[in-house]
Design an enzyme around this catalytic site. Structure first.
Site, mmCIF file in Angstrom:
data_model
loop_
_atom_site.group_PDB
_atom_site.id
_atom_site.type_symbol
_atom_site.label_atom_id
_atom_site.label_comp_id
_atom_site.label_asym_id
_atom_site.label_seq_id
_atom_site.Cartn_x
_atom_site.Cartn_y
_atom_site.Cartn_z
ATOM 1 N N ASP A 107 0.854 -1.311 0.059
ATOM 2 C CA ASP A 107 -0.027 -0.009 -0.021
ATOM 3 C C ASP A 107 0.982 1.224 -0.044
ATOM 4 O O ASP A 107 1.512 1.401 -0.865
ATOM 5 C CB ASP A 107 -0.951 -0.048 1.194
ATOM 6 C CG ASP A 107 -2.025 1.040 1.194
ATOM 7 O OD1 ASP A 107 -3.071 0.806 0.445
ATOM 8 O OD2 ASP A 107 -1.836 1.944 1.908
ATOM 9 N N ARG A 108 0.902 2.283 0.812
ATOM 10 C CA ARG A 108 1.611 3.486 0.858
ATOM 11 C C ARG A 108 3.173 3.055 0.868
ATOM 12 O O ARG A 108 3.955 3.541 0.429
ATOM 13 C CB ARG A 108 1.153 4.168 2.204
ATOM 14 C CG ARG A 108 -0.170 4.611 2.684
ATOM 15 C CD ARG A 108 -0.994 5.231 1.333
ATOM 16 N NE ARG A 108 -0.250 6.373 0.777
ATOM 17 C CZ ARG A 108 -0.575 7.075 -0.249
ATOM 18 N NH1 ARG A 108 -1.335 6.623 -1.074
ATOM 19 N NH2 ARG A 108 -0.124 8.317 -0.351
ATOM 20 N N HIS A 152 -11.103 8.243 -0.561
ATOM 21 C CA HIS A 152 -10.248 8.631 0.189
ATOM 22 C C HIS A 152 -9.130 9.634 -0.519
ATOM 23 O O HIS A 152 -8.616 10.533 0.102
ATOM 24 C CB HIS A 152 -9.784 7.596 1.212
ATOM 25 C CG HIS A 152 -8.976 6.679 0.490
ATOM 26 N ND1 HIS A 152 -9.794 5.884 -0.441
ATOM 27 C CD2 HIS A 152 -7.756 6.111 0.609
ATOM 28 C CE1 HIS A 152 -8.699 5.066 -0.708
ATOM 29 N NE2 HIS A 152 -7.644 4.988 -0.186
ATOM 30 N N HIS A 272 -7.129 -6.695 0.499
ATOM 31 C CA HIS A 272 -6.015 -5.940 0.635
ATOM 32 C C HIS A 272 -4.998 -6.045 1.684
ATOM 33 O O HIS A 272 -3.593 -6.038 1.389
ATOM 34 C CB HIS A 272 -6.750 -4.443 0.653
ATOM 35 C CG HIS A 272 -5.673 -3.553 0.836
ATOM 36 N ND1 HIS A 272 -5.077 -3.256 -0.279
ATOM 37 C CD2 HIS A 272 -5.135 -2.523 1.821
ATOM 38 C CE1 HIS A 272 -4.144 -2.200 -0.145
ATOM 39 N NE2 HIS A 272 -4.327 -1.867 0.951
#
Length: 292
Positions: A107-108, A152, A272
């Site tokens: 992810d990030r 988001h 995820h």
């Protein structure tokens, strides 16, 4: 469990501009750095890190702006650019005595890992990316009503002030929403770990928003410049993603190929949070990558 990975040593390592990162280190052998995603901390790697520490030095930091790492005020667009955050990780590894290392991100953290692979090709030996596209491609594939799944991203792309205020007003509901809807197996994130994720995120709203805001601006600019210059990631790359391409109408592997010269791309049936939902699958992916 609290906020630590059992059996790992904890320390703070200064990286740049007065910023220090909280990091857990365990095991011996060739170094492997694991970068967490949103809305998590380094704890997301607890299962994977424990297994891989049998034959690797496993390094699990909280990213700049997350967890127990420092959260500098957003002075400019570069404060939370992935270029800056990637430089943090290179400095962190060097501070621990590792000039070259393998890197995996979710992810990030995966966006930081991609930027590290592009900016520091002599430092990163292998690169694993969990459940993202490169920033520029991510923005390119979002369009029409399907972009609602990424609301988001648009909220946190707004100028400073409003997104921080809105999220802070209902932080647990906001961050908890993603823990709920992105997991196919919610039980993979037990109550004590969920509580820790929510506490850490609640205390980091401005820096988390700044991280996302950078991806809508300076990070896309950096990707655009690399694409125009024909820059590619040269080390072996393994990408595992949910099959978002089938849902949103794009070919994820085809988007990845121009970025990576030595690419293995696969999809997963896990949700995820795959390092927590399917740790054995992620461990297998990383062991296979490190053998290339």
């Amino acid at each position: 469990m609290g906020s630590v990975i059992p059996g790992f040593d904890y320390r703070r390592v200064a990286v740049a501009d007065g910023v220090a990162l909280n990091v857990a280190v365990g095991g011996t052998g060739s170094p492997l750095v694991l970068l967490h995603g949103f809305p998590q901390t380094h704890l997301m790697w607890r299962h994977v890190a424990a297994e891989l520490s049998v034959d690797h030095t496993v390094i699990c930091p909280d990213l700049r702006g997350y967890g127990a790492s420092d959260k500098p005020a957003e002075r400019d667009a570069d404060t939370y650019s992935k270029r800056t955050m990637a430089a943090d990780i290179v400095a962190l590894a060097a501070g621990l005595g590792h000039e070259r290392f393998a890197l995996a991100g979710h992810d990030r953290g995966a966006l930081v890992a991609i930027r590290a692979g592009l900016d520091h090709p002599g430092t990163i030996t292998h690169l694993a990316v969990l459940d993202v596209l490169p920033t520029l491609d991510m923005w390119d594939i979002l369009h029409g009503s399907t972009a609602a799944v990424a609301f988001h991203l648009y909220l946190m792309a707004q100028p400073p002030g409003l997104p921080e205020q809105l999220i802070s007003a209902s932080a647990d509901a906001f961050f908890g929403h993603f823990l709920d809807v992105w997991a196919r197996d919610p039980q993979a994130i037990p109550a004590d770990v969920r509580t820790e994720y929510l506490r850490a995120s609640r205390e980091a709203v401005p820096s988390i928003v700044a991280d996302f805001r950078a991806s809508a601006g300076i990070d896309a600019e950096h990707d655009r410049a690399d694409r125009a210059a024909g820059h590619r990631i040269g080390m072996p790359v393994s990408v595992v993603q949910q099959d978002w391409g089938a849902a949103l109408g794009y070919d994820a592997a085809a988007l990845w190929r121009p970025w990576a010269a030595d690419l293995e791309h696969r999809t997963t049936t896990a949700g995820h949070f795959m390092a927590e939902e399917a740790p054995e699958e992620v461990i297998g992916l990383l062991r296979s990558l490190l053998a290339r």
